[in-house]
Design a protein around this motif. Structure first.
Motif, short mmCIF file in Angstrom:
data_model
loop_
_atom_site.label_atom_id
_atom_site.label_comp_id
_atom_site.label_asym_id
_atom_site.label_seq_id
_atom_site.Cartn_x
_atom_site.Cartn_y
_atom_site.Cartn_z
N GLN A 135 -31.13 -32.44 -31.03
CA GLN A 135 -32.34 -32.26 -31.81
C GLN A 135 -32.09 -31.44 -33.07
N ALA A 136 -31.43 -30.30 -32.90
CA ALA A 136 -31.20 -29.43 -34.05
C ALA A 136 -30.12 -30.00 -34.97
N TYR A 137 -29.12 -30.64 -34.40
CA TYR A 137 -28.02 -31.16 -35.23
C TYR A 137 -28.52 -32.24 -36.18
N ILE A 138 -29.40 -33.10 -35.72
CA ILE A 138 -29.87 -34.21 -36.55
C ILE A 138 -30.99 -33.78 -37.49
N THR A 139 -31.94 -33.01 -36.98
CA THR A 139 -33.14 -32.73 -37.76
C THR A 139 -32.96 -31.61 -38.78
N THR A 140 -32.29 -30.53 -38.39
CA THR A 140 -32.25 -29.35 -39.27
C THR A 140 -30.85 -28.83 -39.55
N ARG A 141 -29.85 -29.27 -38.78
CA ARG A 141 -28.48 -28.75 -38.92
C ARG A 141 -28.43 -27.23 -38.73
N GLY A 142 -29.38 -26.70 -37.95
CA GLY A 142 -29.40 -25.27 -37.68
C GLY A 142 -30.25 -24.47 -38.63
N GLY A 143 -30.69 -25.05 -39.72
CA GLY A 143 -31.52 -24.34 -40.69
C GLY A 143 -32.99 -24.47 -40.36
N PRO A 144 -33.86 -23.89 -41.18
CA PRO A 144 -33.53 -23.02 -42.32
C PRO A 144 -33.24 -21.59 -41.87
N MET A 145 -32.30 -20.96 -42.55
CA MET A 145 -31.91 -19.57 -42.28
C MET A 145 -31.53 -19.38 -40.81
N ASN A 146 -30.86 -20.41 -40.24
CA ASN A 146 -30.36 -20.36 -38.86
C ASN A 146 -31.47 -20.23 -37.81
N GLU A 147 -32.70 -20.57 -38.18
CA GLU A 147 -33.81 -20.43 -37.23
C GLU A 147 -33.84 -21.53 -36.19
N THR A 148 -33.03 -22.55 -36.34
CA THR A 148 -32.88 -23.58 -35.31
C THR A 148 -31.41 -23.72 -34.91
N MET A 149 -30.65 -22.66 -35.08
CA MET A 149 -29.24 -22.68 -34.72
C MET A 149 -29.10 -22.49 -33.22
N PHE A 150 -29.13 -23.60 -32.49
CA PHE A 150 -28.95 -23.53 -31.05
C PHE A 150 -27.53 -23.08 -30.72
N TYR A 151 -27.38 -22.54 -29.52
CA TYR A 151 -26.07 -22.05 -29.08
C TYR A 151 -25.05 -23.19 -29.09
N ALA A 152 -25.44 -24.34 -28.55
CA ALA A 152 -24.51 -25.47 -28.49
C ALA A 152 -24.15 -25.97 -29.88
N LEU A 153 -25.08 -25.89 -30.82
CA LEU A 153 -24.79 -26.30 -32.19
C LEU A 153 -23.83 -25.33 -32.87
N HIS A 154 -24.03 -24.05 -32.64
CA HIS A 154 -23.11 -23.05 -33.19
C HIS A 154 -21.72 -23.21 -32.59
N LEU A 155 -21.67 -23.51 -31.30
CA LEU A 155 -20.38 -23.76 -30.63
C LEU A 155 -19.69 -24.98 -31.26
N TYR A 156 -20.45 -26.04 -31.47
CA TYR A 156 -19.89 -27.26 -32.06
C TYR A 156 -19.33 -26.98 -33.45
N ARG A 157 -20.06 -26.24 -34.25
CA ARG A 157 -19.59 -25.96 -35.61
C ARG A 157 -18.31 -25.13 -35.60
N GLN A 158 -18.23 -24.17 -34.70
CA GLN A 158 -17.02 -23.36 -34.63
C GLN A 158 -15.81 -24.19 -34.22
N GLY A 159 -16.01 -25.11 -33.29
CA GLY A 159 -14.88 -25.87 -32.78
C GLY A 159 -14.48 -27.04 -33.64
N PHE A 160 -15.47 -27.79 -34.19
CA PHE A 160 -15.16 -29.04 -34.87
C PHE A 160 -15.32 -28.99 -36.39
N GLU A 161 -16.04 -28.02 -36.90
CA GLU A 161 -16.16 -27.89 -38.34
C GLU A 161 -15.24 -26.79 -38.89
N TYR A 162 -15.15 -25.69 -38.16
CA TYR A 162 -14.28 -24.59 -38.60
C TYR A 162 -12.93 -24.59 -37.90
N ASN A 163 -12.73 -25.56 -36.97
CA ASN A 163 -11.45 -25.73 -36.26
C ASN A 163 -11.03 -24.49 -35.47
#
Length: 320
Positions: A254-282
């Motif tokens: 839900q958060a990945y498609i609709t808001t990408r964690g924004g605005p101002m990280n107010e929809t930054m779900f834990y799983a989304l933050h985990l995904y970004r750390q692993g697959f976007e920031y390597n």
């Protein structure tokens, strides 16, 4: 004489071992192992190995671009960084807790209300059940998340409907920190179909004699609901609560498609933050550490619910 007895017993022991081994590998057992092998191999390769591998990698600085085997063991550094240097981590925790603790009760309440409506005898009840269950089938898909985003944007359907009834609104529901998470919570509540079907099955298992006896005693609808329906449904409520709580803490699409964690990280779900750390920031090692902390959090929440269930879950077979 003892040597002779031992010599006589030895072939019998060998025969027993041979007969036991032959029975172990007889045709019936062999067929069972063959049918079990696909699941067992799948479990070991796709479940057991990834679990233990992620535990090991959580203590390393694994970078997927560099490849496996080139990671360095860093001990508890990932866990220390998680709580000391990651400025988004606590925000992700807060957002996930708010999302789970608000959406799960609302979803269960709506599911129970709709299940009670569908529990009434009607020729079209089967059609209604299918219609209400559809959002749960497609609710977590990318297509529905895209559709949901188009509903709540500034030029979306929600504002258009409000303007059509005389309410001038050009609010960007998904772009404002005060309302973005609310939109995702509404999406979660909308996906109550699976819980509704489980509640409906539980309602049908409540003996009608209980309600008939309550009617004879003069009990009204509310008294029947709180004295019969809710106590008899507590095992089903317990089951739904555990399942939906786990889904709430692991929400991602839900958060990945609709808001990408924004605005101002107010929809930054834990799983989304985990995904970004692993697959976007390597930072796959850091992401593995986050996954294990999430597992611990979910395990603690589940243990609390299991521990408290003795005081509010009623099992008729136990007479409690």
């Amino acid at each position: 004489m003892r040597n002779a007895n031992a010599a006589v017993k030895q072939p019998k022991n060998q025969l027993t071992r041979r007969s036991g081994w032959s029975s172990f590998i007889n045709s019936e057992n062999a067929a069972g192992y063959i049918f079990l092998a696909p699941w067992l191999i799948g479990f070991l390769v796709f479940t057991a190995y990834p679990i233990f591998a992620s535990l090991y990698y959580s203590f390393t600085n694994l970078n997927p671009l560099k490849g496996l085997g080139k990671e360095t063991f860093v001990g508890f550094q990932n866990y220390i960084n998680m709580f000391t240097t990651d400025s988004v981590y606590y925000t992700a925790l807060r957002v996930t807790f708010v999302y789970a603790l608000v959406s799960v009760p609302l979803r269960l309440i709506f599911a129970l209300l709709v299940a009670m409506l569908l529990n009434r005898k009607s020729k079209a009840s089967g059609v209604y059940r299918t219609i209400y269950y559809l959002p749960s089938i497609v609710g977590g898909s990318v297509a529905v998340a895209v559709m949901w985003r188009s509903l709540w944007i500034q030029e979306g359907t929600i504002n258009a409907v409000l303007q059509s009834i005389g309410i001038q609104c050009d609010w960007g529901w998904l772009t404002q920190p005060s309302t973005a998470l609310m939109c995702l919570i509404i999406l979660a509540v909308w996906q109550f179909g699976s819980s509704m079907l489980i509640f409906l099955a539980g309602l049908k298992n409540i003996p009608a004699e209980y309600y008939e006896a309550a009617t004879v005693d003069g009990a009204g609808p509310f008294r029947k609901f709180f004295s019969i329906t809710i106590p008899m449904l507590t095992p089903v409520i317990f089951f739904n609560l555990i399942n939906q709580l786990i889904l709430g803490f692991t929400a991602f699409t839900q958060a990945y498609i609709t808001t990408r964690g924004g605005p101002m990280n107010e929809t930054m779900f834990y799983a989304l933050h985990l995904y970004r750390q692993g697959f976007e920031y390597n930072k796959m090692g850091y992401a593995s550490a986050m996954a294990w902390i999430l597992l611990i959090i979910v395990a603690i929440m589940t243990a609390i619910i299991f521990k408290s269930s003795n005081s509010w879950v009623y099992y008729e077979s136990k007479g409690e």
